[in-house]
Scaffold this motif. Structure first.
Motif, short mmCIF file in Angstrom:
data_model
loop_
_atom_site.label_atom_id
_atom_site.label_comp_id
_atom_site.label_asym_id
_atom_site.label_seq_id
_atom_site.Cartn_x
_atom_site.Cartn_y
_atom_site.Cartn_z
N VAL A 1 13.77 59.27 -86.41
CA VAL A 1 14.75 58.26 -86.77
C VAL A 1 16.00 58.96 -87.28
CG1 VAL A 1 15.24 56.25 -88.23
CG2 VAL A 1 12.92 56.63 -87.36
N LEU B 1 13.77 50.05 -84.66
CA LEU B 1 12.77 50.64 -85.54
C LEU B 1 11.43 49.91 -85.45
CD1 LEU B 1 14.89 51.41 -88.72
CD2 LEU B 1 14.40 52.87 -86.75
N ILE C 1 12.73 61.24 -90.71
CA ILE C 1 14.12 60.81 -90.79
C ILE C 1 15.01 62.04 -90.77
CG2 ILE C 1 15.73 59.28 -91.95
CD1 ILE C 1 12.96 58.05 -91.16
N TYR D 1 15.85 55.56 -94.82
CA TYR D 1 15.15 54.73 -93.83
C TYR D 1 15.19 53.26 -94.24
CZ TYR D 1 11.40 52.72 -91.00
OH TYR D 1 10.68 51.93 -90.14
#
Length: 611
Positions: A393, A561, A572, A594
């Motif tokens: 991410v 997500l 992340i 996040y």
């Protein structure tokens, strides 16, 4: 008979025998040396034909001498053997010599040697790194590979012919003229001096123009292919006029360069024509003058005129050959820009195939900056356990795709190492590494082949039943049965067009997923794998992903997500560093980066600044 000669050079028997050199002469010899004995044969055949042609003016002079000195009633009786010999020479010896020369040129060298260069050039270029293709037009690279073979062949063959013709004709002319009277040699000697001067003046300029011409022609091809490849973008933005201007610039540049080259050719032709005219007129005048003083026979005059005229014609032929040679040399030099490049991403000596038993991955203090200053990936360490499913991410530019590309070894690390089951990927073969990794990307690109070939690319020897089963699991079998291409081929035999343009984005994605299902590699990378699918199809395929991911190590990238929230662990990234790590629930509880991204989602998508 033809087939025997045509099979002398097997074009595709092997790949590139080493690195192609980046110097012009060495580049030519790199290919010619593989078939050098056929070029030696061509050299000898050319010498033979040139020598035979040089005797024709001598025959004419001999015939005129016989006619002028022999009465008709005794000509055949006393000189039949001379006449028959000349006839047999013209009817048998010369045609056979020309036939042999053509066999070597056309049946042995033309197709075999040309395609040997094309094949080996392609073999080398296709093994270049991904970054190599990112820095040039695919169409321009392909044009260089195709044209270089033709240009090397034509310039090499033309050089042999030009050298022999001018050398043999010039030498034989001087011998014949000097033997009969030294004064007859003077115009030819003067002509040679002028001819060499003209070549010295014009050839370097023609060479420079030829390189410019080749580059300009390649620029047109590259821009046209770029427009055609991205035609949907051109249509969507209504930019046909802008594309016209984009291509027009290249065409106008090519036109100006071409005009400059043609001016040189025209001036060269004029200068050569004047030089040739002086040769014929002055030699003829001297011959007539010598005959009038009784110093030579009329047959010598009859020999001298066609001989000098033949030299003039050969000079024109050689001049055309020289022009063509340098046009081809320009194309070869331009082709070398793509072909004579060392492979930058190669297997190390003694590299072994990667053996994957579990699928554990370790990024060990890796650094990578695309050769620039500033960290894209800066001292990153990450351990992914065998069978673990992780999600990457981060905002655009955080390093997610770069990390995946480094695992696939599309680039070499600038520091650190990457291990798969304890094996450094820099020390294993690239093909074996990528055989163990399946990838589904957002921008799915299909080969311009059949649906069957595209799916089977994941497992080349699988049966049709296996292909259909993979397509069913990817929810592609339903629409494949309804496909028909422009040639009437249907179903799995239908062709998908360049990059799969005949299919919708969702259809291409499902074909790509079927291909990965069939490959069944132990490591799976999902880079926005379901982004092109509608919600209903995505939900159906998610069930297949669960079984596809079973017992595999998975790395998933997604801007939605929700599609990766169920992964075992989320990593992340920001500016090439890991700033957070944990499960979805743990990261929300942490209320950090996040959690901020999650809150900014709207309708399952990241907000623009988080994309």
């Amino acid at each position: 008979m033809f087939r025997y000669f045509e099979e002398r050079i097997p074009a595709t028997d092997r790949g590139m025998p080493g690195e192609p050199p980046d110097r012009l002469g060495a580049f030519y010899w790199f290919f010619i040396r593989q078939v050098r004995w056929y070029f030696v044969a061509l050299l000898l055949a050319g010498l033979t034909v040139a020598l035979l042609d040089a005797t024709i003016p001598f025959f004419i002079g001999k015939l005129v001498t016989l006619l002028s000195q022999t009465s008709p009633d005794v000509l055949l009786r006393e000189h039949w053997h001379v006449l028959v010999g000349m006839a047999l020479f013209m009817l048998l010896v010369r045609p056979v010599a020309i036939f042999v020369q053509n066999l070597i040129t056309n049946q042995i060298i033309a197709s075999g040697f040309t395609n040997l260069i094309r094949w080996q050039s392609h073999w080398h270029v296709v093994r270049q790194s991904w970054s190599f293709f990112q820095h040039d037009f695919a169409g321009r690279i392909a044009t260089r590979v195709m044209q270089t073979g033709v240009s090397v062949r034509d310039s090499a063959v033309s050089s042999i012919n030009a050298v022999w013709y001018i050398a043999v004709y010039g030498t034989s002319a001087l011998i014949l003229l000097g033997h009969n009277n030294p004064w007859l040699m003077l115009p030819t000697v003067f002509w040679f001096v002028c001819y060499a001067t003209l070549l010295r003046i014009f050839v370097p300029r023609l060479k420079g123009r030829s390189v410019e011409m080749s580059e300009a022609r390649s620029l047109i091809t590259g821009r046209i292919v770029d427009s055609y490849t991205n035609i949907i973008t051109v249509k969507l933005f209504g930019r046909a006029r802008e594309e016209d201007n984009y291509v027009r610039e290249a065409v106008d540049y090519h036109t100006n360069v071409f005009r400059g080259q043609l001016r040189l050719i025209t001036m060269f032709g004029l200068a050569l024509a004047l030089n040739n005219a002086i040769l014929v007129v002055s030699t003829g005048a001297i011959a007539v003058r010598l005959w009038s003083f009784g110093l030579i026979e009329v047959g010598i005059v009859a020999m001298v005129l066609p001989l000098t005229w033949q030299i003039a014609n050969i000079a024109g032929f050689v001049a055309q050959q020289v022009t063509a040679i340098f046009e081809n040399i320009g194309a070869v030099q331009e082709g070398m820009m793509s072909i004579a490049k060392p492979l930058r991403l190669t297997d190390r000596p003694g590299a072994e195939p990667l053996k994957v038993a579990k699928g554990g991955i370790v990024f060990d203090h890796i650094n990578f900056n695309y050769g620039r200053s500033g960290g894209i990936i800066d001292d990153l360490s990450l351990t992914i356990k065998p069978g673990e499913k992780i999600g990457l991410v981060g905002r655009s530019g955080a390093g997610k795709s770069t990390l995946v590309n480094l695992l696939l070894r599309f680039f070499d690390l600038e520091g650190g190492r990457i291990l798969v089951d304890g094996q450094d990927i820099a020390r294993v073969t690239q093909e074996s590494l990528r055989e163990q990794i399946s990838v589904v990307t957002q921008d799915t690109s299909l080969l311009h082949r059949s649906i069957l070939d595209n799916i089977r690319y994941g497992q080349p020897h699988v049966t049709l039943n296996g292909v259909e089963e993979a397509a069913r699991r990817a929810h592609a079998h339903e629409f494949i049965g309804d496909l028909e291409d422009w040639r009437g081929r249907t179903g799995y035999e239908a062709h998908v067009g360049e990059r799969g343009i005949k299919l919708s984005g969702g259809q291409r994605q499902r074909i790509a997923i079927a291909r990965v299902i069939l490959k069944n590699a132990p490591i799976l990378i999902l880079d926005e794998a379901t982004s092109a699918l509608d919600s209903e199809v995505e939900a159906a395929i998610q069930e297949q992903f669960e079984s596809l991911m079973a017992d595999k190590t998975v790395i998933a990238i997604a801007h939605r997500l929700s599609t990766i929230a169920r992964m075992d662990r989320l990593i992340i990234l920001d500016k090439g560093r890991i700033i957070e790590s944990g499960t979805h629930e743990e990261l929300l509880a942490l209320n950090g980066h996040y959690a901020s991204l999650w809150r900014r989602q709207s309708g399952g998508f990241l907000a623009e600044e988080a994309a």
